[in-house]
Write an enzyme that holds these catalytic residues in place. Structure first.
Site, mmCIF file in Angstrom:
data_model
loop_
_atom_site.group_PDB
_atom_site.id
_atom_site.type_symbol
_atom_site.label_atom_id
_atom_site.label_comp_id
_atom_site.label_asym_id
_atom_site.label_seq_id
_atom_site.Cartn_x
_atom_site.Cartn_y
_atom_site.Cartn_z
ATOM 1 N N GLU A 171 54.986 -40.722 -30.191
ATOM 2 C CA GLU A 171 56.011 -41.200 -29.662
ATOM 3 C C GLU A 171 56.117 -42.776 -30.187
ATOM 4 O O GLU A 171 55.356 -43.341 -30.900
ATOM 5 C CB GLU A 171 56.024 -41.495 -27.935
ATOM 6 C CG GLU A 171 54.455 -42.507 -27.671
ATOM 7 C CD GLU A 171 54.521 -42.948 -26.321
ATOM 8 O OE1 GLU A 171 55.642 -43.816 -25.637
ATOM 9 O OE2 GLU A 171 53.693 -42.399 -25.608
ATOM 10 N N LYS A 195 48.595 -42.969 -16.924
ATOM 11 C CA LYS A 195 48.756 -44.534 -16.636
ATOM 12 C C LYS A 195 48.145 -44.680 -15.235
ATOM 13 O O LYS A 195 48.410 -44.458 -14.294
ATOM 14 C CB LYS A 195 50.063 -45.124 -16.795
ATOM 15 C CG LYS A 195 50.280 -44.860 -18.481
ATOM 16 C CD LYS A 195 51.623 -45.710 -18.507
ATOM 17 C CE LYS A 195 52.281 -45.514 -20.052
ATOM 18 N NZ LYS A 195 52.637 -44.190 -20.191
#
Length: 298
Positions: A13, A147
């Site tokens: 990404e 996360k």
């Protein structure tokens, strides 16, 4: 890899460069991740949209543009069409990269950590498109879990509801990004890239349109103290709430806040885990290529 054989590709990404790390450390990370993948025999392909055009692999000047972040927007999967039509420049997050990697025929995607269900989602309904993308695109996403700023139990429940297997690489426990454990058990454990490749191919024979999450804990020496990082996360979340930060702006805000609160330790851990995931992504891509060629010969 035999002579003349094409290197398998590993998707990366570009959001981590535009919004995850400060300049010029983000450019340095780009080279680190590409080098880690190249060392395994595979080839890195970083995705982005540059002036409305999809890029599968970035030239130096394009990486510089994304890393500096001037007029660069964050792209989820749903943003790709509008960004292309309007000629915008954007960095792809996990969901957008999954979509583009699948379109490019890339089976492995190495990232830092996925998005998921945010804390207080029962009232805000804030859930990342990353979960939807994992359920929609047959791509193996190698990450250090979700996360740590998220609601990890709810994220795991949502992955289960979507039918996305969570495979622990050399771990029985879902890593929590900055720390190696979360107290949440993964669906299955594998201990080498060859078995991981076999798991992926078997999964895709049964569910050809569903992705898979490979949970790869960050190296022990770079893991942060669980109590200290949780305290910093709580402070960052309170600051975001006080300032009314939400939606796409929330994750970049929290990551920057954690960097300040931990004196840079969170960024160092982020770099370490991203490089660790890139390495495993390359090894997995090589194992997949070898296994697919073996089956084609048979």
């Amino acid at each position: 890899m035999s002579q003349g054989q094409q290197r398998p590709h590993v998707a990366l990404e570009s959001t981590i460069y535009a919004f995850g790390l400060p300049y010029p450390r983000n450019v340095e990370l780009g080279w680190k991740l590409a080098s880690a993948i190249h060392a395994t025999g595979a080839e890195a392909k970083t995705f982005a949209v540059i002036k409305g055009n999809i890029r599968v692999g970035l030239h130096d000047d394009e990486l510089e543009t994304i890393a500096r972040g001037d007029d660069v927007i964050k792209l989820n999967a749903a943003d790709l069409g509008p960004a292309m039509a309007k000629g915008l420049t954007g960095a792809t997050c996990v969901s957008a990269t999954c979509a583009l990697a699948h379109g490019a025929g890339i089976q492995v995607f190495a990232t830092g950590g996925i998005g998921g269900v945010h804390r207080d989602a029962e009232s805000t309904f804030d859930e990342s498109q990353d979960l939807w993308a994992l359920a929609r695109y047959p791509v193996a996403v190698v990450s250090a879990g979700a996360k740590a700023i998220l609601d990890l139990p709810k994220t795991m429940e949502r992955l289960e509801s979507y039918g996305v297997p969570v495979i622990g690489y050399q771990t029985d426990d879902m890593p929590a990004f900055y720390t190696r454990t979360s107290g949440l058990k993964v669906n299955h454990r594998v201990d080498d890239p060859q078995m991981l490749a076999r798991v992926l191919l078997a999964h895709w024979r049964m569910h050809p349109g569903v992705g898979i999450l490979v949970a790869n804990p960050l190296p022990k020496d770079d893991a942060l103290d669980e109590g200290a990082i949780q305290k910093a996360i709580d402070q960052a979340l309170k600051a975001a709430a006080d300032e009314g930060i939400s939606g796409k702006a929330l994750t970049p805000y929290l990551l920057a806040k954690l960097d300040a609160l931990t004196g840079g330790d969170s960024v160092a851990a982020n770099v370490s885990l991203a490089e660790n995931n890139a390495r495993l992504g390359g090894e997995l891509a090589m194992a997949l290529q070898g296994l697919q060629e073996e089956r084609n010969r048979g």
